[in-house]
Design a protein around this motif. Sequence first.
Motif, mmCIF file in Angstrom:
data_model
loop_
_atom_site.group_PDB
_atom_site.id
_atom_site.type_symbol
_atom_site.label_atom_id
_atom_site.label_comp_id
_atom_site.label_asym_id
_atom_site.label_seq_id
_atom_site.Cartn_x
_atom_site.Cartn_y
_atom_site.Cartn_z
ATOM 1 N N PRO A 39 0.822 -1.219 0.000
ATOM 2 C CA PRO A 39 0.000 0.000 0.000
ATOM 3 C C PRO A 39 0.850 1.259 0.000
ATOM 4 O O PRO A 39 1.990 1.267 0.450
ATOM 5 N N GLY A 40 0.285 2.302 -0.544
ATOM 6 C CA GLY A 40 0.892 3.617 -0.495
ATOM 7 C C GLY A 40 -0.148 4.621 -0.055
ATOM 8 O O GLY A 40 -1.263 4.259 0.329
ATOM 9 N N GLU A 41 0.204 5.891 -0.105
ATOM 10 C CA GLU A 41 -0.751 6.917 0.274
ATOM 11 C C GLU A 41 -1.924 6.908 -0.704
ATOM 12 O O GLU A 41 -1.752 6.806 -1.909
ATOM 13 N N ARG A 42 -3.140 6.968 -0.159
ATOM 14 C CA ARG A 42 -4.379 6.953 -0.940
ATOM 15 C C ARG A 42 -4.538 5.651 -1.719
ATOM 16 O O ARG A 42 -4.998 5.636 -2.852
ATOM 17 N N PHE A 43 -4.171 4.540 -1.095
ATOM 18 C CA PHE A 43 -4.409 3.222 -1.681
ATOM 19 C C PHE A 43 -5.583 2.559 -0.955
ATOM 20 O O PHE A 43 -5.740 2.716 0.259
ATOM 21 N N ALA A 44 -6.418 1.834 -1.711
ATOM 22 C CA ALA A 44 -7.595 1.154 -1.151
ATOM 23 C C ALA A 44 -7.378 -0.352 -1.178
ATOM 24 O O ALA A 44 -6.681 -0.879 -2.061
ATOM 25 N N PRO A 45 -7.968 -1.086 -0.232
ATOM 26 C CA PRO A 45 -7.883 -2.552 -0.278
ATOM 27 C C PRO A 45 -8.513 -3.085 -1.559
ATOM 28 O O PRO A 45 -9.575 -2.633 -1.985
ATOM 29 N N MET A 46 -7.832 -4.042 -2.164
ATOM 30 C CA MET A 46 -8.336 -4.744 -3.337
ATOM 31 C C MET A 46 -8.643 -6.172 -2.906
ATOM 32 O O MET A 46 -7.758 -6.914 -2.484
ATOM 33 N N VAL A 47 -9.923 -6.576 -2.979
ATOM 34 C CA VAL A 47 -10.377 -7.839 -2.401
ATOM 35 C C VAL A 47 -10.736 -8.827 -3.511
ATOM 36 O O VAL A 47 -11.516 -8.505 -4.415
ATOM 37 N N TYR A 48 -10.162 -10.023 -3.401
ATOM 38 C CA TYR A 48 -10.396 -11.111 -4.351
ATOM 39 C C TYR A 48 -11.169 -12.246 -3.674
ATOM 40 O O TYR A 48 -11.223 -12.320 -2.435
ATOM 41 N N PRO A 49 -11.714 -13.187 -4.455
ATOM 42 C CA PRO A 49 -12.339 -14.361 -3.832
ATOM 43 C C PRO A 49 -11.389 -15.111 -2.906
ATOM 44 O O PRO A 49 -11.808 -15.635 -1.873
ATOM 45 N N ALA A 50 -10.116 -15.159 -3.274
ATOM 46 C CA ALA A 50 -9.144 -15.891 -2.450
ATOM 47 C C ALA A 50 -8.901 -15.223 -1.108
ATOM 48 O O ALA A 50 -8.285 -15.831 -0.218
ATOM 49 N N ASN A 51 -9.361 -13.988 -0.928
ATOM 50 C CA ASN A 51 -9.265 -13.342 0.384
ATOM 51 C C ASN A 51 -10.314 -13.866 1.360
ATOM 52 O O ASN A 51 -10.247 -13.578 2.559
ATOM 53 N N ILE A 52 -11.290 -14.619 0.843
ATOM 54 C CA ILE A 52 -12.309 -15.210 1.719
ATOM 55 C C ILE A 52 -11.813 -16.576 2.183
ATOM 56 O O ILE A 52 -11.638 -17.495 1.379
ATOM 57 N N VAL A 53 -11.571 -16.695 3.458
ATOM 58 C CA VAL A 53 -11.031 -17.922 4.042
ATOM 59 C C VAL A 53 -11.851 -18.273 5.283
ATOM 60 O O VAL A 53 -11.974 -17.459 6.205
ATOM 61 N N GLY A 54 -12.434 -19.468 5.290
ATOM 62 C CA GLY A 54 -13.172 -19.900 6.464
ATOM 63 C C GLY A 54 -14.342 -19.015 6.818
ATOM 64 O O GLY A 54 -14.655 -18.821 7.999
ATOM 65 N N GLY A 55 -15.010 -18.456 5.827
ATOM 66 C CA GLY A 55 -16.189 -17.631 6.064
ATOM 67 C C GLY A 55 -15.899 -16.210 6.487
ATOM 68 O O GLY A 55 -16.819 -15.482 6.869
ATOM 69 N N ARG A 56 -14.643 -15.786 6.418
ATOM 70 C CA ARG A 56 -14.318 -14.391 6.726
ATOM 71 C C ARG A 56 -13.293 -13.865 5.726
ATOM 72 O O ARG A 56 -12.628 -14.642 5.022
ATOM 73 N N VAL A 57 -13.173 -12.543 5.659
ATOM 74 C CA VAL A 57 -12.241 -11.924 4.732
ATOM 75 C C VAL A 57 -10.901 -11.722 5.429
ATOM 76 O O VAL A 57 -10.836 -11.112 6.504
ATOM 77 N N VAL A 58 -9.846 -12.237 4.815
ATOM 78 C CA VAL A 58 -8.479 -12.032 5.303
ATOM 79 C C VAL A 58 -7.782 -11.094 4.327
ATOM 80 O O VAL A 58 -7.514 -11.470 3.172
ATOM 81 N N HIS A 59 -7.518 -9.862 4.770
ATOM 82 C CA HIS A 59 -6.880 -8.871 3.895
ATOM 83 C C HIS A 59 -5.928 -7.981 4.705
ATOM 84 O O HIS A 59 -6.335 -7.430 5.731
#
Length: 477
Positions: A315-335
């Motif tokens: 991340p840098g200044e003014r960066f937003a999280p980018m979420v993929y299907p693979a970020n969903i693990v065990g019913g929650r989002v890991v990011h």
Amino acid sequence: MDLLPLAAARRDAALAGLDAASRADLGQFFTPVAVASLMAGLPRLPRTGVLRVLDPGAGSGVLSAAVVDRVRREAPDLEVALTAVEVDERLHGVLSRTLGDLEAAGARTRLVGGDVVDWALRTDERFDLVIQNPPYRKIRSGSALDRDLRVAGVAVPNIYAGFMALGSLLLDEGGQQVSITPRSWMNGAYFSAFRRALLDRCGIDAIHTFRSRSEVFGDLGVLQETIIVAATRGTAPPTVRLSSSADHRDAPVVRTVPYSQVVTDDFVFVPASEEDGAAVSWMERARCTLADLGLSVSTGRVVDFRSRDLLAAVPGERFAPMVYPANIVGGRVVHPRGALRKPQWLNAAPARSSGLLVPAGAYVLVKRFSAKEERRRIVAALWLDDRPAAFDNKLNYIHRAGHGLEKDVAAGLVTWLNSGRVDAYFRVFSGHTQVNAGDLRRMRFPDPERLRLLGGSGLDPDRAVEQIMGGAEVTAA
């Protein structure tokens, strides 16, 4: 003369003589003999008179042989007048030999060499039975084929649905059509116009499902979920015969259910087993759609390969999280997720980034495609963050007018979607391996009060749903 073994041998010989590329161009998937016998066993047979049969896209003639074989055994006083239409000239020789066998068995036959759509749009003939294994290929919007079909009032995204529509138009009143096709036409927005038109014209008599995706056309490498549907031109029957087998070789399990449990205003259910029927009945206690709840569902806005210049691994200044299907693990989002080899940040500074972001808040994320190792078809998770975020195109997200949801409602939706009850219901009405936004729009959800109770229960999804919605506990499919 043993018609079916001869037809089976010709099918295998015809397959051996055709390369995979040319079959793909024509959308050809030759019918196994056991499937042909199953299909030929579904229509009602008169005992006398003439049965006018159409086999469009006849291939090597296996379906035609199965019909004549059944008539010869069960209604020997019934005459068969059969028309077989086949565009592939390489198959005309083998098809002619099969039709010769049928002539020797007492049928009257005719081979029409040419394109089925072109012939069907020009003929004034009508039939008592259309039995078909249509080709499978997409229709390009605006193509000559698309225009020709639309002139006849047929608007379909795939040629197999075009064959079904044309077959129903070629039936006399009371005539029957038996088709083996993908199940995808039974729900979803793509086939909605076709589905409504077909069901206005015909009533479904019987549906046969195969529990195995890989066995029915296994020698052709087809993994699509296939289904056999028998329908009659005219008034819908009071009941539908539902049958199911592991593949085309097993003896089917049969049950009869009211028509209203199968055909609805939105889609066609296939509750092939008692368990399926129970899943549909149980879901009646959830009466809200997302629209009733004031919610919407959209597909993630970021197609990663089109936004490479905006994506970053750190991340840098003014960066937003980018979420993929693979970020969903065990019913929650890991990011961020360390094991994920993708850039998990999006530069929010450029002006065009604003169209890719959703405002800060709580959202329900649903994978559009579930992995093989996941036990549930629907995989949902809660995204909650005080920063704008970017969601990948392979995710659906539930929102309220483009903004986040109340946290407890969002958590309740996640609990509901991850439950065994919802998974069992979804498998009955959807033949897809993916979860489309249109599917989520048509699904049923609890009212807001129960959603909040689900979200705050602290229980696993199955226990929470059973406790708050009632009913015997279920396990994953």
